[in-house]
Design an enzyme around this catalytic site. Sequence first.
Site, PDB file in Angstrom:
ATOM      1  N   CYS A 115     -21.051  10.026  33.367  1.00  0.00           N
ATOM      2  CA  CYS A 115     -22.118   9.172  33.909  1.00  0.00           C
ATOM      3  C   CYS A 115     -21.607   8.226  34.997  1.00  0.00           C
ATOM      4  O   CYS A 115     -22.387   7.743  35.812  1.00  0.00           O
ATOM      5  CB  CYS A 115     -22.769   8.372  32.787  1.00  0.00           C
ATOM      6  SG  CYS A 115     -23.517   9.424  31.548  1.00  0.00           S
ATOM      7  N   HIS A 262     -27.106   3.296  36.514  1.00  0.00           N
ATOM      8  CA  HIS A 262     -27.121   4.675  36.018  1.00  0.00           C
ATOM      9  C   HIS A 262     -28.256   4.785  35.007  1.00  0.00           C
ATOM     10  O   HIS A 262     -28.409   3.922  34.137  1.00  0.00           O
ATOM     11  CB  HIS A 262     -25.778   5.004  35.362  1.00  0.00           C
ATOM     12  CG  HIS A 262     -25.868   6.157  34.419  1.00  0.00           C
ATOM     13  ND1 HIS A 262     -26.360   7.385  34.802  1.00  0.00           N
ATOM     14  CD2 HIS A 262     -25.562   6.276  33.092  1.00  0.00           C
ATOM     15  CE1 HIS A 262     -26.350   8.196  33.756  1.00  0.00           C
ATOM     16  NE2 HIS A 262     -25.877   7.546  32.706  1.00  0.00           N
ATOM     17  N   ASN A 292     -31.816  11.405  31.633  1.00  0.00           N
ATOM     18  CA  ASN A 292     -30.475  10.990  32.059  1.00  0.00           C
ATOM     19  C   ASN A 292     -29.795  12.198  32.697  1.00  0.00           C
ATOM     20  O   ASN A 292     -29.533  13.192  32.023  1.00  0.00           O
ATOM     21  CB  ASN A 292     -29.706  10.499  30.821  1.00  0.00           C
ATOM     22  CG  ASN A 292     -28.274  10.091  31.130  1.00  0.00           C
ATOM     23  OD1 ASN A 292     -27.696  10.492  32.123  1.00  0.00           O
ATOM     24  ND2 ASN A 292     -27.700   9.295  30.240  1.00  0.00           N
TER      25      ASN A 292
HETATM   26  N1  COA Z   1     -36.810  12.391  17.615  1.00  0.00           N
HETATM   27  C1  COA Z   1     -37.137  11.877  16.430  1.00  0.00           C
HETATM   28  N2  COA Z   1     -36.249  11.299  15.605  1.00  0.00           N
HETATM   29  C2  COA Z   1     -34.975  11.265  16.007  1.00  0.00           C
HETATM   30  C3  COA Z   1     -34.564  11.795  17.233  1.00  0.00           C
HETATM   31  C4  COA Z   1     -35.537  12.387  18.055  1.00  0.00           C
HETATM   32  N3  COA Z   1     -35.239  12.922  19.271  1.00  0.00           N
HETATM   33  N4  COA Z   1     -33.231  11.602  17.368  1.00  0.00           N
HETATM   34  C5  COA Z   1     -32.814  10.981  16.270  1.00  0.00           C
HETATM   35  N5  COA Z   1     -33.859  10.774  15.433  1.00  0.00           N
HETATM   36  C6  COA Z   1     -33.877  10.114  14.124  1.00  0.00           C
HETATM   37  C7  COA Z   1     -32.522  10.123  13.469  1.00  0.00           C
HETATM   38  O1  COA Z   1     -32.303  11.335  12.796  1.00  0.00           O
HETATM   39  C8  COA Z   1     -32.662   8.950  12.529  1.00  0.00           C
HETATM   40  O2  COA Z   1     -33.370   9.355  11.404  1.00  0.00           O
HETATM   41  P1  COA Z   1     -33.000   8.800   9.944  1.00  0.00           P
HETATM   42  O3  COA Z   1     -33.231   7.320  10.028  1.00  0.00           O
HETATM   43  O4  COA Z   1     -33.957   9.508   9.073  1.00  0.00           O
HETATM   44  O5  COA Z   1     -31.568   9.178   9.730  1.00  0.00           O
HETATM   45  C9  COA Z   1     -33.521   7.989  13.300  1.00  0.00           C
HETATM   46  O6  COA Z   1     -34.200   8.748  14.307  1.00  0.00           O
HETATM   47  C10 COA Z   1     -32.740   6.868  13.970  1.00  0.00           C
HETATM   48  O7  COA Z   1     -31.641   7.448  14.642  1.00  0.00           O
HETATM   49  P2  COA Z   1     -30.634   6.587  15.459  1.00  0.00           P
HETATM   50  O8  COA Z   1     -29.603   7.463  16.059  1.00  0.00           O
HETATM   51  O9  COA Z   1     -30.185   5.430  14.621  1.00  0.00           O
HETATM   52  O10 COA Z   1     -31.613   6.037  16.583  1.00  0.00           O
HETATM   53  P3  COA Z   1     -31.373   4.934  17.645  1.00  0.00           P
HETATM   54  O11 COA Z   1     -32.388   3.896  17.501  1.00  0.00           O
HETATM   55  O12 COA Z   1     -29.945   4.527  17.750  1.00  0.00           O
HETATM   56  O13 COA Z   1     -31.721   5.713  18.975  1.00  0.00           O
HETATM   57  C11 COA Z   1     -30.618   6.682  20.847  1.00  0.00           C
HETATM   58  C12 COA Z   1     -30.923   6.816  19.385  1.00  0.00           C
HETATM   59  C13 COA Z   1     -29.719   7.856  21.222  1.00  0.00           C
HETATM   60  C14 COA Z   1     -31.901   6.752  21.635  1.00  0.00           C
HETATM   61  C15 COA Z   1     -29.917   5.337  21.097  1.00  0.00           C
HETATM   62  O14 COA Z   1     -28.845   5.159  20.210  1.00  0.00           O
HETATM   63  C16 COA Z   1     -29.426   5.212  22.484  1.00  0.00           C
HETATM   64  O15 COA Z   1     -30.178   5.164  23.406  1.00  0.00           O
HETATM   65  N6  COA Z   1     -28.086   5.134  22.686  1.00  0.00           N
HETATM   66  C17 COA Z   1     -27.498   5.103  23.972  1.00  0.00           C
HETATM   67  C18 COA Z   1     -27.495   6.487  24.498  1.00  0.00           C
HETATM   68  C19 COA Z   1     -27.147   6.552  25.941  1.00  0.00           C
HETATM   69  O16 COA Z   1     -27.492   5.729  26.723  1.00  0.00           O
HETATM   70  N7  COA Z   1     -26.422   7.601  26.281  1.00  0.00           N
HETATM   71  C20 COA Z   1     -26.035   7.855  27.584  1.00  0.00           C
HETATM   72  C21 COA Z   1     -24.859   7.029  27.907  1.00  0.00           C
HETATM   73  S1  COA Z   1     -24.382   7.349  29.498  1.00  0.00           S
END
Ligand code: COA
Length: 336
Positions: A115, A262, A292
């Site tokens: 990224c 980004h 992204n």
């Molecule tokens: N749709 C529905 N549910 C989903 C899902 C999706 N696409 N992806 C994950 N879940 C579920 C998980 O399984 C989890 O379920 P559970 O509580 O039953 O175990 C729940 O949603 C919460 O998951 P979690 O990973 O804790 O969610 P979060 O609030 O952290 O959101 C991201 C996940 C990835 C959106 C978030 O962590 C994020 O944005 N992180 C940064 C990612 C990023 O910027 N990456 C690029 C960097 S360059």
Amino acid sequence: MYTSRISGLGFYVPEHVVTNDDLSKVMDTNDAWIQERTGIKERRHILPGDGNTTSVMGTKAARIAIERAGIDPNDIELIIFATLSPDMYFPGGGVQVQDQLGIGTVPALDVRNQCSGFVYALSTADQYIKTGMYKNVLVIGSENHSGGLDMTTRGRGVSVIFGDGAGAAVVSRNETGAGGILSTHLHSEGKHKDELALQGPSTGYWVPQIIEEDPQEDIPYYPYMNGQFVFKNAVVRFSEVIQEGLQANGLGVDDIAMLIPHQANLRISQFIQKKFGLSDDQVFNNIQKYGNTTAASIPIALTEAWEAGKIKSGDLVVLAAFGSGFTWGSAIIRWA
Ligand code: COA
């Protein structure tokens, strides 16, 4: 010592739009979850047979940037290509773009900083121009994520976020007498290398090994992301590296005309915007449309912002990135 400026910008995204509802047909997800967590409404995916690859999209973006720079492809003296999703394991995308553009035997360099790839590539171009070695450097960020994502419920935490596309910039010796790229600031922290990674195929996890092991058990050939850990680190590093860049130039947050972060996640951008007290006009986001696109996200957003007339001569434009590695960086530009 010379300075450099961005003299031409272009981007290309595949035509095929994939909405959140489309994803919910192949995995257990939904529009509300994706929009609430990431801000993403849709992204573009290459369709098999549409002719696009990482290098082909990069070339399409580059052609536009070169034309807008008012130069000929053969005026390019160095190609820098940033991607985490190359067409081939080797050689890199730079030589493929060179071939597609019919550019002579100039050097082609690949950057693997995920990224942060575009900011690293821009910084590299800037150094070559500052020393006087080159006058025109082509910088490309391009990604084909869709070909390598786990499009089942197992991969939903990662796969809903990423999209395909390419952006390009021609970085030229600044002969306007003012402004240009004022500084770039790069960082990395390898101890977090496993928190956002794709293990294989690689020499550490080579194809025969993957085939022999049960592919359902431990999948090394799909990206892994520790989402919450990435989020927490991203908001800290984005803030730090923007501040570092501003301070290095004796500037403050009030001087920012346009921040182009980004496009990792709209919530990360909004967090930074709020932290710095920036207005909606001072921050450009298009992750809603493209997801992204890692190395491509900044040049795509920069091009769209410029095309929309949101970046004018004299404006202070700040680019900032964070991603796998971890790596992060910023560029402080007085638009010239
Ligand atoms: N749709 C529905 N549910 C989903 C899902 C999706 N696409 N992806 C994950 N879940 C579920 C998980 O399984 C989890 O379920 P559970 O509580 O039953 O175990 C729940 O949603 C919460 O998951 P979690 O990973 O804790 O969610 P979060 O609030 O952290 O959101 C991201 C996940 C990835 C959106 C978030 O962590 C994020 O944005 N992180 C940064 C990612 C990023 O910027 N990456 C690029 C960097 S360059």
